[in-house]
Design an enzyme around this catalytic site. Structure first.
Site, PDB file in Angstrom:
ATOM      1  CG  ASP A  41      -1.714  -1.274   1.404  1.00 55.71           C
ATOM      2  OD1 ASP A  41      -2.190  -1.812   0.387  1.00 55.71           O
ATOM      3  OD2 ASP A  41      -1.844  -1.735   2.549  1.00 55.71           O
ATOM      4  CD  GLU A 209      -8.961  -2.661  -0.907  1.00 58.93           C
ATOM      5  OE1 GLU A 209      -9.711  -2.722   0.085  1.00 58.93           O
ATOM      6  OE2 GLU A 209      -7.990  -3.416  -1.079  1.00 58.93           O
TER       7      GLU A 209
END
Length: 468
Positions: A41, A209
């Protein structure tokens, strides 16, 4: 705090090495770029000191899904080759309002305003983690140290993946979401409260997301992960554009295809005149939940669309010193030299079979009738082979395989990172009862790297390439 260290990626492996005090040129990164811990991420930013900083999440081994993610680190570089790990800046136990069990420190982001760095992170406040997410805020006067939790942004839904974009006029915007919900809104000047209401981001296609917003030539870009899950491939990165930071958005396409990881999450940033796409893969571990950050160059077309990012990695060298010949037969156990994450990715450090190249991680067993097979495979594992294709054209590729897996398995074939074919592996009834499966592929002449991506639980004896 963890000890600050310097990672030199001019060499393979996870060793720490000294770096020169100042880089002379910007080089090409060697993926994955962080190898001392598992990271995912990535949130990338360039601050006023001229360095590029990456704020990733941290997968902790042994993995337990995404439950154990904790202990954020910060990395920086001034040449895209040598990275400094500035150490740990925050963990769940530092969050006064957080869940007592810890973990669940998922994808973060950072913004800078008026001399303060604001670190935004999702974390649950209760044992029922999925319904108690909050977007926490920690602050520091430094980009990579001394962050203190100030609280969380009030009034938000239980969603994840905060991303903050500060526009040219100084107005900051918060984006977050998950599970198909994408929202955005203005932040107040204190960077810790929403100014007005969060809005649904209109016009996105198949949002999952991982929101991220950047600006290029006056146009706003919202990138995100989709819900793709087909043929053993998973989330891709899509993007949309708008003339306003809160949309409505016009969907523009995919800019990163599936990686070898079950998830995908990225950021886009410009550094020293070059645009880069950061993302994560499982190439270092072979495990979906032990991920590693990668980065590749990103290019725009003249109409503002983004070209598909070419995913790169460091490759090994031919096992016998020269590339394997196509047309010809390739034994599965003759994968390239180079080791874990370079010439192969194997989920366990030991050679389960130990029958061939026992000091390496690829699991090689003996075939009773003679020869060897690569086995004990699972999804996210792969092996590479440097080859030389004699002439361009269409080829039949045949694989000798065996499995007791009830529903069979699969084998994907990539040339230079691009998938050229997939072979279905049927249930043959016994682990040493082999059959041959084949498909057609189109190849170009010259030196290439084949990557074989394995599905679950089968044995591979060899591949044969025959010119049609």
């Amino acid at each position: 705090m963890s000890k600050r260290c310097i990672l030199s990626l001019a060499f393979a492996g996870a060793s720490l090495a000294a770096s020169s005090a100042a880089a002379q040129t910007v080089g090409d990164p060697q993926n994955p770029i962080f190898r001392n811990i598992y990271t995912a991420d990535p949130s990338a930013h360039v601050w006023a000191d001229g360095r590029l900083y990456v704020y990733p999440s941290h997968d902790i081994a042994p993995p337990r899904g995404a439950d154990l993610m904790d202990q954020y680190h910060v990395y920086s570089t001034n040449d895209m080759v040598n990275w400094v790990d500035h150490g740990e800046i925050l963990r769940a136990s530092n969050v006064p309002w957080g869940r007592s069990e810890g973990g669940f420190m998922w994808a973060p982001d950072v913004a800078y305003k008026n001399g303060i760095y604001y670190f935004y992170f999702p974390h649950p406040s209760g044992t029922e983690w999925n319904t108690t997410w909050k977007i926490g805020v920690a602050t520091s006067t430094q980009p990579a140290a001394n962050f203190t939790v100030q609280g969380y942004i009030p009034g938000l839904e239980s969603l994840i993946d905060p991303a903050v974009f500060v526009d040219d006029d100084g107005q900051a915007y918060l984006y977050y979401g998950g599970g198909g919900v994408a929202k955005g809104g203005k932040l107040k000047a204190n960077m810790m409260e929403i100014d007005g209401q969060m809005q649904n981001m209109q016009g996105l296609v198949d949002f999952h997301e991982a929101s991220w917003v950047h600006k290029h030539n006056g146009l706003y870009y919202l990138s995100y992960s989709d819900n793709y899950d087909q043929n053993g491939e998973h989330n891709r990165m899509r993007y949309a554009t708008s003339t306003s930071p809160l949309g409505p958005w016009t969907y523009r396409g995919i800019y990163i295809n599936s990686t070898d990881s079950y998830t995908n999450h990225g950021s886009i940033v410009q550094y020293k005149g070059q645009w880069y796409a950061f993302y994560h893969t499982s190439m270092l571990s072979g495990n979906d939940w032990l991920r590693s950050v990668s980065v590749d160059k990103l290019y725009y077309n003249s109409d503002g669309t983004i070209q598909l990012v070419k995913q790169t990695k460091q490759h090994g060298t031919p096992h016998f010193g020269t590339p394997l010949a196509i047309p010809g037969l390739i034994q599965a156990e003759d994968y390239d030299n180079g080791g874990q994450s370079i010439s192969y990715s194997d989920g366990s450090p030991q050679n389960e079979g130990g029958a061939y190249r026992p000091s390496e991680g690829v699991d090689v067993g003996a075939i009773p009738s003679g020869g060897f097979h690569v086995g004990w495979v699972s999804s996210s594992e792969w092996a590479e082979y440097t080859v030389n294709v004699a002439t361009s054209g269409n080829y039949t590729v045949a694989a000798r395989v065996a499995t007791q897996t009830a529903n069979g398995s699969s084998l994907k074939i990539l040339f230079d990172g691009q998938k050229v074919g997939t072979l279905a592996v049927p249930n043959t009834g016994e682990w040493q009862t082999y059959t041959t499966v084949s498909t057609q592929v189109s190849l170009t002449a010259g030196k290439h790297v084949i990557q074989l991506r394995f599905g679950d639980a089968f044995n591979l004896d060899h591949l044969t390439f025959m010119k049609q």
